[in-house]
Write an enzyme that holds these catalytic residues in place. Structure first.
Site, PDB file in Angstrom:
ATOM      1  N   ARG A 153      11.981  14.186 -15.683  1.00  0.00           N
ATOM      2  CA  ARG A 153      12.320  12.753 -15.730  1.00  0.00           C
ATOM      3  C   ARG A 153      13.575  12.515 -16.552  1.00  0.00           C
ATOM      4  O   ARG A 153      14.409  11.665 -16.201  1.00  0.00           O
ATOM      5  CB  ARG A 153      11.154  11.951 -16.314  1.00  0.00           C
ATOM      6  CG  ARG A 153      10.009  11.711 -15.353  1.00  0.00           C
ATOM      7  CD  ARG A 153       9.082  10.645 -15.898  1.00  0.00           C
ATOM      8  NE  ARG A 153       9.701   9.327 -15.901  1.00  0.00           N
ATOM      9  CZ  ARG A 153       9.354   8.318 -16.720  1.00  0.00           C
ATOM     10  NH1 ARG A 153       8.410   8.502 -17.627  1.00  0.00           N
ATOM     11  NH2 ARG A 153       9.950   7.156 -16.635  1.00  0.00           N
TER      12      ARG A 153
ATOM     13  N   ARG B 275      12.448   2.525 -22.062  1.00  0.00           N
ATOM     14  CA  ARG B 275      13.724   3.034 -22.566  1.00  0.00           C
ATOM     15  C   ARG B 275      14.903   2.195 -22.083  1.00  0.00           C
ATOM     16  O   ARG B 275      15.995   2.260 -22.665  1.00  0.00           O
ATOM     17  CB  ARG B 275      13.918   4.491 -22.153  1.00  0.00           C
ATOM     18  CG  ARG B 275      12.820   5.415 -22.680  1.00  0.00           C
ATOM     19  CD  ARG B 275      12.837   6.766 -22.003  1.00  0.00           C
ATOM     20  NE  ARG B 275      11.585   7.487 -22.184  1.00  0.00           N
ATOM     21  CZ  ARG B 275      10.480   7.302 -21.452  1.00  0.00           C
ATOM     22  NH1 ARG B 275      10.502   6.420 -20.467  1.00  0.00           N
ATOM     23  NH2 ARG B 275       9.391   7.982 -21.704  1.00  0.00           N
TER      24      ARG B 275
ATOM     25  N   LYS C 185      13.561  11.752 -35.116  1.00  0.00           N
ATOM     26  CA  LYS C 185      13.749  13.005 -34.388  1.00  0.00           C
ATOM     27  C   LYS C 185      14.976  12.930 -33.505  1.00  0.00           C
ATOM     28  O   LYS C 185      15.786  13.871 -33.452  1.00  0.00           O
ATOM     29  CB  LYS C 185      12.506  13.323 -33.569  1.00  0.00           C
ATOM     30  CG  LYS C 185      12.536  14.648 -32.810  1.00  0.00           C
ATOM     31  CD  LYS C 185      13.098  14.549 -31.401  1.00  0.00           C
ATOM     32  CE  LYS C 185      12.305  13.599 -30.545  1.00  0.00           C
ATOM     33  NZ  LYS C 185      12.827  13.544 -29.150  1.00  0.00           N
TER      34      LYS C 185
ATOM     35  N   ASP D 205       9.352  17.710 -35.360  1.00  0.00           N
ATOM     36  CA  ASP D 205       8.331  17.156 -34.492  1.00  0.00           C
ATOM     37  C   ASP D 205       7.130  18.076 -34.581  1.00  0.00           C
ATOM     38  O   ASP D 205       7.068  18.971 -35.424  1.00  0.00           O
ATOM     39  CB  ASP D 205       8.842  17.017 -33.057  1.00  0.00           C
ATOM     40  CG  ASP D 205       9.244  18.358 -32.452  1.00  0.00           C
ATOM     41  OD1 ASP D 205       9.023  19.406 -33.082  1.00  0.00           O
ATOM     42  OD2 ASP D 205       9.773  18.364 -31.328  1.00  0.00           O
TER      43      ASP D 205
ATOM     44  N   GLN E 262      16.560  27.141 -36.754  1.00  0.00           N
ATOM     45  CA  GLN E 262      15.421  26.413 -36.191  1.00  0.00           C
ATOM     46  C   GLN E 262      15.501  26.346 -34.679  1.00  0.00           C
ATOM     47  O   GLN E 262      14.487  26.439 -33.982  1.00  0.00           O
ATOM     48  CB  GLN E 262      15.381  25.000 -36.799  1.00  0.00           C
ATOM     49  CG  GLN E 262      14.336  24.080 -36.222  1.00  0.00           C
ATOM     50  CD  GLN E 262      14.930  23.162 -35.161  1.00  0.00           C
ATOM     51  OE1 GLN E 262      16.064  22.691 -35.298  1.00  0.00           O
ATOM     52  NE2 GLN E 262      14.203  22.916 -34.115  1.00  0.00           N
TER      53      GLN E 262
END
Length: 387
Positions: free
Chosen positions: A180, A228, A274, A293, A337
């Protein structure tokens, strides 16, 4: 990097200045003195690797491995157009990259009006001012697990994207899935200037803030953006209101410290902690930004902060996780990370030898036994027997 939303952590303290920069001028050589506009001499775009005359970027697989850089959630604008070949727009340029047989990387400009400029902007986009080998040497020395993963996942770079593109893409990513997100980003991209087709894909220059402002909330909702839609419309309006201009304001965040940049981004509609950390890491040169997260939190509880296992992901916990990564890996903690996050993706984890994920299995078995003991203890308690 598509991840669920998490609370806003205070920014970790800024570590020492970077020591691992490399010069663009040593990496980039002039490729052409002629301006080239393929639309003035329209020819079919080559799509298969065999049809393309690749020009070397003169970088090794250990500095850039395309399958570990592009399909891992940093950007949703680049497409796999052939095995080990990825194509995408960089500003007004349409470029393909190919992992070559000698493990180097080749590039080809399908469309540009200035190939020297395209090459320079390509190197900037690939963040080639940072030596991956150099920073990974320090990561290996600091962390034996990273050292083992690096043997199998070399060349996973952090990109340096245009801030506006990165911002809009990660607003789309909020609580969403890859398929999506890609459809949404493709829809917005289609409002920009058409650059050409490669394979089955159409490519566009990312639309300016002025073009984005022509999109209505209703149009975006009809296109499947859901809630959104209002965030994108609101963010574009907020950027338009910046006295210095929205694009300039976003670029100026590169000059601030991480906490100030995250604070500025978080003032925009739809930008949570985030999302702000992702933009800071992937577009704003904040190499120690840690998008915390649930996925990153689980990595931290397994390898950095086992005492946090079972806690809730509060802002204070997010801050401790981010600080733990920076304490362990330093100025480029966000790059470390990123590799650890990639190693947890199913597509990449399947490529790792058993030794690289054996620890996870042992830890899972240990947690299962611990929960079984707790359950047994609960069942044998007087209160449970009364019920």
């Amino acid at each position: 990097m598509k991840r669920p939303k998490s609370p806003l952590p205070p920014s970790p303290s800024t570590p020492p200045p970077p020591l691992h920069c490399q010069s663009f001028t040593k990496l980039i050589t002039s490729v052409s003195t002629k301006r080239r506009n393929i639309l003035q001499n329209p020819l079919p775009f080559p799509t298969a690797a065999a049809e393309i005359k690749w020009k070397p970027l003169n970088i090794s697989k250990s500095e850039l491995y395309l399958p570990l850089t592009f399909p891992t959630g940093q950007t949703f604008r680049w497409k796999k157009t052939w095995p080990l070949q990825y194509t995408g727009p960089i500003g007004p340029h349409l470029v393909s990259l190919k992992q070559l047989d000698d493990n180097g990387v080749g590039y080809f400009c399908h469309f540009t009006d200035d190939e020297d400029r395209a090459r320079t902007e390509l190197f900037d986009f690939l963040n080639m001012g940072v030596s991956l080998n150099s920073i990974w040497d320090e990561f290996r020395a600091a962390d034996s697990r990273f050292a083992e993963l690096a043997l199998h996942l070399e060349g996973a770079r952090v990109l340096r994207q245009d801030p506006l593109e990165c911002l809009i893409q990660f607003i789309c990513s909020s609580n969403n899935n890859i398929q999506r997100i890609t459809k949404m980003v493709d829809f917005i991209s289609s409002k920009g200037r058409f650059l050409g087709n490669v394979g089955e894909f159409e490519f566009y220059e990312f639309p300016s803030i002025e073009k984005l402002a022509l999109l209505s909330e209703a149009e975006l909702r009809d296109a499947g953006f859901g809630y959104r839609a209002k965030y994108i419309v609101g963010t574009v309006a907020a950027l338009q209101s910046k006295p210095e201009g929205g694009q300039e304001w976003l670029a100026s965040l590169r000059k601030l410290d991480l906490q100030e940049s995250v604070g500025g981004l978080s003032s925009l509609p739809g930008v949570g902690p985030k999302v702000a950390a992702c933009i800071a890491l992937f577009a704003l040169d904040h190499h120690h930004a840690i998008p915390v997260d649930t996925h990153v939190w689980k990595i931290a509880t397994r390898y950095l902060l086992p005492e946090l296992a079972g806690t809730s992901l509060t802002p204070r916990i997010c801050s401790r996780v981010a600080d733990a990564f920076v304490s362990k890996y330093g100025k480029y903690a966000g790059w470390a990370q990123t590799l650890l996050f990639i190693s947890e993706l199913p597509s990449q984890k399947a490529m790792l030898p058993p030794s690289a994920w054996e620890t996870d299995k042992e830890e899972a078995r240990s947690r299962f036994k611990s929960k079984a003991r707790q359950y047994k203890k609960h069942r044998e308690s007087p209160a449970a027997k009364e019920n």
